[in-house]
Design a protein around this motif. Structure first.
Motif, PDB file in Angstrom:
ATOM      1  N   UNK A 144      96.025 -23.562  53.855  1.00 42.95           N
ATOM      2  CA  UNK A 144      95.929 -22.213  53.284  1.00 42.95           C
ATOM      3  C   UNK A 144      97.293 -21.763  52.753  1.00 42.95           C
ATOM      4  N   UNK A 145      98.354 -22.112  53.475  1.00 43.10           N
ATOM      5  CA  UNK A 145      99.696 -21.718  53.014  1.00 43.10           C
ATOM      6  C   UNK A 145     100.124 -22.557  51.813  1.00 43.10           C
ATOM      7  N   UNK A 151     105.351 -22.493  52.483  1.00 42.20           N
ATOM      8  CA  UNK A 151     105.603 -23.651  53.353  1.00 42.20           C
ATOM      9  C   UNK A 151     104.730 -23.548  54.618  1.00 42.20           C
ATOM     10  N   UNK A 152     104.166 -24.655  55.065  1.00 45.23           N
ATOM     11  CA  UNK A 152     103.440 -24.601  56.344  1.00 45.23           C
ATOM     12  C   UNK A 152     104.393 -24.270  57.489  1.00 45.23           C
ATOM     13  N   UNK A 153     103.827 -23.727  58.558  1.00 47.47           N
ATOM     14  CA  UNK A 153     104.649 -23.289  59.698  1.00 47.47           C
ATOM     15  C   UNK A 153     104.379 -24.205  60.889  1.00 47.47           C
ATOM     16  N   UNK A 154     105.427 -24.554  61.581  1.00 43.70           N
ATOM     17  CA  UNK A 154     105.276 -25.381  62.792  1.00 43.70           C
ATOM     18  C   UNK A 154     104.535 -24.591  63.877  1.00 43.70           C
ATOM     19  N   UNK A 155     103.716 -25.270  64.671  1.00 46.10           N
ATOM     20  CA  UNK A 155     103.049 -24.539  65.763  1.00 46.10           C
ATOM     21  C   UNK A 155     104.059 -23.969  66.754  1.00 46.10           C
ATOM     22  N   UNK A 166      96.633 -17.848  64.150  1.00 43.82           N
ATOM     23  CA  UNK A 166      96.970 -16.703  63.293  1.00 43.82           C
ATOM     24  C   UNK A 166      98.442 -16.732  62.896  1.00 43.82           C
ATOM     25  N   UNK A 167      99.284 -17.182  63.826  1.00 42.81           N
ATOM     26  CA  UNK A 167     100.714 -17.291  63.525  1.00 42.81           C
ATOM     27  C   UNK A 167     100.949 -18.328  62.427  1.00 42.81           C
ATOM     28  N   UNK A 168     100.308 -19.474  62.547  1.00 45.63           N
ATOM     29  CA  UNK A 168     100.511 -20.531  61.540  1.00 45.63           C
ATOM     30  C   UNK A 168      99.921 -20.147  60.184  1.00 45.63           C
ATOM     31  N   UNK A 169      98.913 -19.284  60.222  1.00 47.78           N
ATOM     32  CA  UNK A 169      98.267 -18.835  58.991  1.00 47.78           C
ATOM     33  C   UNK A 169      99.133 -17.776  58.277  1.00 47.78           C
ATOM     34  N   UNK A 170      99.627 -16.816  59.061  1.00 52.38           N
ATOM     35  CA  UNK A 170     100.279 -15.642  58.461  1.00 52.38           C
ATOM     36  C   UNK A 170     101.803 -15.642  58.543  1.00 52.38           C
ATOM     37  N   UNK A 329      88.384  -8.274  57.902  1.00 49.99           N
ATOM     38  CA  UNK A 329      89.268  -7.230  58.415  1.00 49.99           C
ATOM     39  C   UNK A 329      90.552  -7.806  58.998  1.00 49.99           C
ATOM     40  N   UNK A 330      90.479  -9.063  59.459  1.00 48.68           N
ATOM     41  CA  UNK A 330      91.693  -9.683  60.000  1.00 48.68           C
ATOM     42  C   UNK A 330      92.566 -10.239  58.868  1.00 48.68           C
ATOM     43  N   UNK A 331      92.135 -10.023  57.637  1.00 52.52           N
ATOM     44  CA  UNK A 331      92.939 -10.427  56.480  1.00 52.52           C
ATOM     45  C   UNK A 331      92.792 -11.897  56.120  1.00 52.52           C
ATOM     46  N   UNK A 332      91.710 -12.500  56.573  1.00 56.65           N
ATOM     47  CA  UNK A 332      91.530 -13.937  56.336  1.00 56.65           C
ATOM     48  C   UNK A 332      90.735 -14.169  55.052  1.00 56.65           C
TER      49      UNK A 332
END
Ligand SMILES: CC(C)(COP(=O)(O)OP(=O)(O)OC[C@H]1O[C@@H](n2cnc3c(N)ncnc32)[C@H](O)[C@@H]1OP(=O)(O)O)[C@@H](O)C(=O)NCCC(=O)NCCS
Length: 386
Positions: A144-145, A151-155, A166-170, A329-332
């Motif tokens: 998605x990113x 850039x993708x985010x590390x877990x 949600x952290x890795x998504x946003x 609503x969660x912005x997804x």
């Protein structure tokens, strides 16, 4: 023996309706009462008291974990979250791919990169299931990113499964309510008896194929709009309806044209889907927080009018009806809804295939043959229509 349409030795159930295909102790649905239980625990109890990691343990092992057992499973899931081997492929996927196609392809690729790919022991099969459960959120969030040019985010291993997703998504840690709702979303979608995608995964494993092939089959089956793909369509429908006043005319026209209304109806439930009941509460709560957002109001009106028109036939909202509103609503993004379903259901698929392998028998139904018999073969040069 050939099976002909005239044969009275067999019973034909279109869509396998009512056919018992396995014995399972994992989850039970009472469609008339609107009851869903995982391993004997009602979905309401689990949504209130449990968390997704515990549900993964419960589904896979048959009982609630002790604290050390839960810790061991949680640590394993955290260990498996990263997906370096898959990243070059995920980065190379077209940016307009449907995330569900990405999920399906990524799980298939996991079968190639898995260090234990040629180990078919029971213990390693369980590990492979956990790998998929753990990596799916990372796959969905990373793609998605990437498609958005980010850039993708590390877990982050200080976060639980739902928070980390949600952290890795946003790119930021979620607030408490969003994390709680995502966790509940994962709990509610984790298993659902002998549904189409579970059956699909079971058919594949029954040939003694591998875990990744089986889960890939499950994902491909979940994608369809008559199954998990409905949540995405519900949102599109609500957006198309646009206003509360347009609900009746829109539905009248759709029902007149005999179109299926997404998020309604179920093969097993005749009563209200208990998961939809729980999600409706959150859809309402989140809707009230968002001034000017009419999705919940339109949704509630759709429900009211559908029940008036077709409720007597047992057509009620299913899990996909309110889940779309909640996730929105969660912005997804809308096309990430079904992948979220897949993230969660991976635990259910894994549990069913491991359970089935305990006393495996190849799935091999038959079809009623209604084609011609005794055809005369005509050489190609003598056929008409050259
Ligand atoms: C889930 C679903 C595929 C189950 O279907 P099924 O058990 O095969 O039931 P059928 O399609 O045979 O439908 C039975 C009757 O109910 C009607 N029906 C079922 N779901 C309906 C819906 N969502 N909207 C309008 N009518 C519906 C059918 O038109 C049919 O009516 P008829 O007897 O007058 O011909 C079906 O309800 C559906 O397509 N729902 C929409 C997609 C969806 O939300 N899927 C997610 C499921 S969790």
């Amino acid at each position: 023996m050939s099976i002909s349409p005239e044969s009275d030795e067999i019973k034909y159930a279109k869509g396998l309706e009512g056919v018992i295909a396995a014995i399972s102790g994992i989850s039970f649905i009472d469609g008339d009462q609107g009851i869903l239980v995982y391993r004997g625990f009602s979905i309401e109890t689990l949504a209130k008291h449990s968390n997704y990691e515990e549900i993964v343990y419960l589904l896979l092992h048959g009982e609630l974990p002790t604290r050390p057992e839960l810790e061991e499973l949680t640590n394993k899931l955290k260990e498996y979250r990263t997906c370096e081997a898959l990243m070059p492929s995920i980065r190379s996927f077209p940016k307009d791919a449907h995330p569900m196609d990405v999920v399906r392809s990524a799980v298939s690729l996991m079968g190639i990169y898995c260090p234990d790919k040629f180990d078919f022991s029971k213990e390693i099969k369980m590990q492979k299931v956990l790998r998929v459960v753990a990596k799916l959120p990372s796959i969905v969030a990373s793609y998605d990113r990437i498609r958005k040019g980010l850039e993708p985010i590390e877990p982050d291993n200080s976060l639980n499964h739902a928070e980390n997703f949600l952290y890795m998504l946003n790119g930021e840690k979620p607030d408490e309510l969003s994390a709680k709702i995502m966790d509940i979303m994962f709990i509610l979608h984790a298993d659902h008896g002998m549904n189409a995608s579970t059956f699909s995964a079971m058919v594949t494993i029954s040939t003694l194929s591998d875990v990744y092939s089986s889960l890939t089959a499950g994902i491909g089956t979940l994608k369809g709009p008559l199954h998990g793909g409905a949540n995405e369509r519900v949102l599109k429908m609500l957006r198309e309806i646009k206003s509360v006043d347009n609900v009746k005319p829109w539905l009248d026209e759709a029902l007149e044209e005999r179109r299926k209304i997404m998020g309604f109806g179920h093969r097993v439930y005749r009563a209200y889907d208990p998961r939809a009941k729980i999600l409706k509460k959150y859809a309402k709560q989140l809707g009230e927080q968002k001034q000017g957002d009419l999705l919940f109001e339109i949704g509630e009106k759709v429900e009211e009018y559908m029940l008036e028109k077709v409720g007597a036939k047992g057509i009620q909202p299913n899990v996909d009806f309110y889940s779309g509103i909640v996730l929105n609503h969660l912005g997804i993004a809308t096309d990430v809804f079904t992948p979220i379903f897949a993230i969660s259901r991976s635990a259910g698929w894994g549990s069913h295939i491991l359970e089935y392998l305990e006393s495996n028998r190849l799935f091999r139904p038959r079809a009623i043959y209604n084609g011609p018999y005794h055809q005369e073969y005509i050489e190609i040069e003598n056929r008409e229509g050259e």
